[in-house]
Design an enzyme around this catalytic site. Structure first.
Site, mmCIF file in Angstrom:
data_model
loop_
_atom_site.group_PDB
_atom_site.id
_atom_site.type_symbol
_atom_site.label_atom_id
_atom_site.label_comp_id
_atom_site.label_asym_id
_atom_site.label_seq_id
_atom_site.Cartn_x
_atom_site.Cartn_y
_atom_site.Cartn_z
ATOM 1 N N ARG A 47 14.956 -21.127 50.827
ATOM 2 C CA ARG A 47 14.437 -22.412 50.617
ATOM 3 C C ARG A 47 15.872 -23.314 51.081
ATOM 4 O O ARG A 47 15.902 -24.490 51.540
ATOM 5 C CB ARG A 47 14.374 -22.903 49.459
ATOM 6 C CG ARG A 47 12.943 -22.353 49.009
ATOM 7 C CD ARG A 47 12.522 -22.852 47.668
ATOM 8 N NE ARG A 47 13.177 -21.818 46.750
ATOM 9 C CZ ARG A 47 12.629 -21.578 45.518
ATOM 10 N NH1 ARG A 47 11.563 -22.044 45.101
ATOM 11 N NH2 ARG A 47 13.304 -20.681 44.858
ATOM 12 N N ASP A 184 12.044 1.112 43.659
ATOM 13 C CA ASP A 184 12.731 1.287 42.339
ATOM 14 C C ASP A 184 14.079 2.006 42.822
ATOM 15 O O ASP A 184 14.196 3.307 43.387
ATOM 16 C CB ASP A 184 11.780 2.253 41.809
ATOM 17 C CG ASP A 184 12.467 2.575 40.334
ATOM 18 O OD1 ASP A 184 13.371 2.905 40.051
ATOM 19 O OD2 ASP A 184 11.614 2.049 39.285
ATOM 20 N N HIS A 185 15.247 1.275 42.653
ATOM 21 C CA HIS A 185 16.304 1.848 42.915
ATOM 22 C C HIS A 185 16.878 3.201 42.494
ATOM 23 O O HIS A 185 17.581 3.882 43.106
ATOM 24 C CB HIS A 185 17.499 0.769 43.219
ATOM 25 C CG HIS A 185 18.277 0.641 41.645
ATOM 26 N ND1 HIS A 185 17.662 -0.371 40.846
ATOM 27 C CD2 HIS A 185 19.217 1.102 41.271
ATOM 28 C CE1 HIS A 185 18.562 -0.294 39.505
ATOM 29 N NE2 HIS A 185 19.290 0.696 40.050
ATOM 30 N N GLU A 223 24.154 1.713 28.900
ATOM 31 C CA GLU A 223 25.012 0.776 29.598
ATOM 32 C C GLU A 223 26.083 0.389 28.695
ATOM 33 O O GLU A 223 25.813 -0.071 27.695
ATOM 34 C CB GLU A 223 24.360 -0.238 30.407
ATOM 35 C CG GLU A 223 23.366 0.087 31.376
ATOM 36 C CD GLU A 223 22.653 -1.144 32.011
ATOM 37 O OE1 GLU A 223 23.239 -1.642 33.031
ATOM 38 O OE2 GLU A 223 21.481 -1.299 31.860
ATOM 39 N N ASP A 242 12.516 -3.872 31.342
ATOM 40 C CA ASP A 242 13.549 -3.769 32.297
ATOM 41 C C ASP A 242 13.852 -2.321 32.774
ATOM 42 O O ASP A 242 14.101 -2.249 34.061
ATOM 43 C CB ASP A 242 14.913 -4.569 31.721
ATOM 44 C CG ASP A 242 15.877 -4.622 32.807
ATOM 45 O OD1 ASP A 242 15.570 -5.313 33.749
ATOM 46 O OD2 ASP A 242 17.063 -4.329 32.567
ATOM 47 N N HIS A 247 12.482 2.499 36.019
ATOM 48 C CA HIS A 247 13.327 3.617 36.264
ATOM 49 C C HIS A 247 13.116 4.886 35.507
ATOM 50 O O HIS A 247 13.059 6.007 36.037
ATOM 51 C CB HIS A 247 14.808 3.019 36.329
ATOM 52 C CG HIS A 247 14.835 1.597 36.628
ATOM 53 N ND1 HIS A 247 14.459 1.341 38.128
ATOM 54 C CD2 HIS A 247 15.863 0.498 36.392
ATOM 55 C CE1 HIS A 247 14.941 0.337 38.520
ATOM 56 N NE2 HIS A 247 15.900 -0.296 37.481
ATOM 57 N N LYS A 347 21.526 -1.420 26.068
ATOM 58 C CA LYS A 347 23.034 -2.139 26.892
ATOM 59 C C LYS A 347 23.933 -2.094 25.671
ATOM 60 O O LYS A 347 23.565 -2.144 24.326
ATOM 61 C CB LYS A 347 22.683 -3.646 27.251
ATOM 62 C CG LYS A 347 21.407 -3.581 28.320
ATOM 63 C CD LYS A 347 21.761 -4.878 29.366
ATOM 64 C CE LYS A 347 20.692 -4.886 30.291
ATOM 65 N NZ LYS A 347 21.145 -4.073 31.616
HETATM 66 C C1 BG6 Z 1 18.299 -3.213 36.840
HETATM 67 C C2 BG6 Z 1 18.059 -3.723 35.630
HETATM 68 O O1 BG6 Z 1 16.871 -2.856 37.347
HETATM 69 O O2 BG6 Z 1 18.984 -1.754 36.575
HETATM 70 C C3 BG6 Z 1 19.599 -3.906 34.860
HETATM 71 O O3 BG6 Z 1 17.454 -4.958 35.670
HETATM 72 C C4 BG6 Z 1 20.329 -2.702 34.659
HETATM 73 O O4 BG6 Z 1 19.275 -4.591 33.487
HETATM 74 C C5 BG6 Z 1 20.160 -1.975 36.092
HETATM 75 O O5 BG6 Z 1 21.357 -3.039 34.415
HETATM 76 C C6 BG6 Z 1 20.872 -0.463 35.951
HETATM 77 O O6 BG6 Z 1 20.913 0.014 37.345
HETATM 78 P P1 BG6 Z 1 21.985 1.099 37.330
HETATM 79 O O7 BG6 Z 1 21.965 1.401 38.809
HETATM 80 O O8 BG6 Z 1 23.534 0.242 37.455
HETATM 81 O O9 BG6 Z 1 22.037 2.264 36.558
#
Ligand code: BG6
Length: 504
Positions: A47, A184-185, A223, A242, A247, A347
């Site tokens: 935008r 999904d990374h 984390e 989340d 994941h 977290k």
């Molecule tokens: C994201 C979450 O998808 O994955 C975050 O929204 C999280 O909250 C993150 O911190 C963790 O990814 P990675 O690759 O750092 O373990």
């Protein structure tokens, strides 16, 4: 590697955080490695009104996330990379007609001799996904005529089962399932992919990979960071939505699935879907005894006071959102009958670590007075990626004293190997049209079908506690009680203990 055709990558939400933080550095690495096709363009759109130059400055020349890479590279390389970037202003609104976007694409395609092969990467809030898909369809930018079209969407895929179904249905009105890439990374992480190789290329593990030899499976995702500046988003989400729904369910399905009949997107995704369908559904009663939610409270970490969740910016003072979740569950199928799976995520825990621990059953007779729970296979997803097999060995000397020893493999031992970032792998895959590491719509819905009742019970049943835990600890004590006679493996020392720095 498959041939990568010339193509244009259109990023919606191009001036946003994800683009600068993840997508551009991944593209730069692909460019440096010579993986991008000869005629390749990134068209950013959002935008905001930016010129091509302003866009290049923002995402490349002034980017903190590229600065280290860029510094080591010649200016020419960075300049050549930047020349691939263009910008298109959507006129302040994603709902406007995309006619001008289409015209821009046609202009770039013809100028740079690129067929109409387009990837539309939606790096926007999910509320815009359906709107963008519809607008693309209205301009016929969804058809595979004179070049293919692919749509990439980032999580969250819905907020619950109903919204996930609605989102899938909305996208499927405009694009077909095989054009939709749900990213999904975690699936892009090398060690997550290695689960498939470990299981299905070694004949020593698979015969043991079942209820006869495995006593339980444990997954920890921890984390150190709190919610930081994402309090506004996170408070409406929580750890279960989340991390777990996406994941961690992806990791679980790779651990639990049956062997695919071949390594390709359809075969692997079908098996993952099949195993998710075997998840035993918890009832409101069983949810209470098999799940734990927690929230971090202020504490000192390495001598420094850190905020509790309720003090974080953007978080409601009376929030019950979980920053920690632990769950025990079962698959009702032949392979896993009565093998408990334990998963925890949180977290502000003592370390940043993700690992899977496969606990094998004890030998039938304890001949050597050995700790009967000691055979473990630990798959370290991150950091210090690798695998450890833990077993008993005789200590030299008189008698039969048994010691637990580790046999390990670390990715870092492969000195010439550069472990690519998850986004590099995933971007390259979508450019090649390989959806193996992307989630199917049905898979996402199946994960929600398991998660939904848990979230409902947590929300509606006032007797379900939100356990507090000190920032920097391993979560609430209640999570340990889930395991009853067992204990979670501690992947590192406790960070709250100031002089014992947690080193993984
Ligand atoms: C994201 C979450 O998808 O994955 C975050 O929204 C999280 O909250 C993150 O911190 C963790 O990814 P990675 O690759 O750092 O373990």
């Amino acid at each position: 590697m498959k041939n990568i055709e010339n193509q244009i990558l259109v990023i919606f939400g191009a001036s946003g955080d994800l683009t600068v933080r993840k997508l551009i550095p991944a593209l730069f690495h692909l460019f440096k490695g010579g993986f991008l096709p000869e005629n390749f363009i990134v068209l950013g759109t959002s935008r905001t009104n930016l010129t091509d130059e302003e866009f290049r400055n923002k995402v490349i020349f002034e980017s903190d996330f590229l600065i280290n890479d860029g510094k080591q590279e010649s200016n020419i390389l960075v300049e050549n990379f930047a020349q691939k970037f263009f910008y298109h202003d959507l006129g302040g609104n994603y709902e406007n007609s995309y006619l001008t976007l289409k015209e821009k694409l046609i202009e770039l395609s013809s100028k740079y001799q690129i067929p109409n092969n387009y990837i539309f990467y939606l790096s926007t809030p999910p509320s815009l996904y359906k709107i963008i898909a519809r607008n693309l369809r209205d301009q016929n930018l969804n058809t595979n005529n004179e070049g293919w079209k692919r749509l990439v969407v980032e999580k969250p895929f819905g907020y619950d089962l109903a919204t996930a179904k609605d989102l899938n249905a909305g996208l499927l009105e405009c694009f077909s399932e095989n054009q939709i890439y749900r990213i999904d990374h975690y699936l892009g992480k090398e060690t997550v992919q290695n689960v498939l190789v470990t299981r299905f290329s070694n004949s020593i593990f698979e015969p043991l990979w079942n209820r006869n030899f495995i006593s339980r499976v444990e997954i920890t995702n921890a984390e150190q960071e709190g919610v930081g500046s994402r309090g506004g988003y996170y408070d409406g989400s929580g750890a279960f939505r989340d991390m777990f729904q996406n994941h961690l369910m992806q990791i679980v399905s790779l651990i639990a699935m049956e062997p695919p009949y071949r390594i390709d997107a359809d075969a692997i995704r079908d098996e993952k879907l099949k195993v998710l369908r075997c998840l035993r559904q918890w009832t409101p009663e069983t949810i209470k005894s098999n799940t734990v939610r927690g929230q971090y409270i202020s504490s000192k970490i390495l001598g420094k006071q850190v905020k509790g969740y309720l003090e974080e910016e953007g978080v409601s003072k009376s929030s019950k959102t979980e920053t920690f979740a632990a769950v025990k569950f079962f698959f009702d199928n032949w392979r896993w009958e009565n093998v408990p799976f334990y998963v925890r995520t949180g977290k502000r825990l003592p370390a940043k670590v993700t690992e899977v621990v496969i606990h094998f059953k004890a030998s039938p007779k304890n001949l050597f007075d050995r700790n009967q729970e000691s055979n473990k296979l630990i798959i370290r997803i991150q950091p210090n990626e690798g695998i450890v097999l833990n077993f008993g060995m005789k200590l030299p000397g008189q008698g039969f004293k048994v010691e637990n020893v580790d046999m390990d493999f670390n990715y870092s031992d492969l000195s010439d190997t550069n472990v690519p970032e998850a986004y590099e792998r995933l971007l390259l895959d979508v450019m090649q049209g390989d959806a193996t590491l992307y989630a199917l719509g049905d898979e996402v819905e199946e994960a929600w079908a398991f998660v939904d009742p848990i979230l409902e019970t947590w929300k509606n049943d006032t007797s379900v506690e939100v356990h507090q835990y000190a920032a920097g600890s391993w979560g609430p004590e209640a999570a340990n009680e889930l395991m009853k006679k067992h204990k979670w493996r501690t992947p590192s020392k406790n960070l709250t203990n100031d002089d014992l720095y947690c080193e993984l």
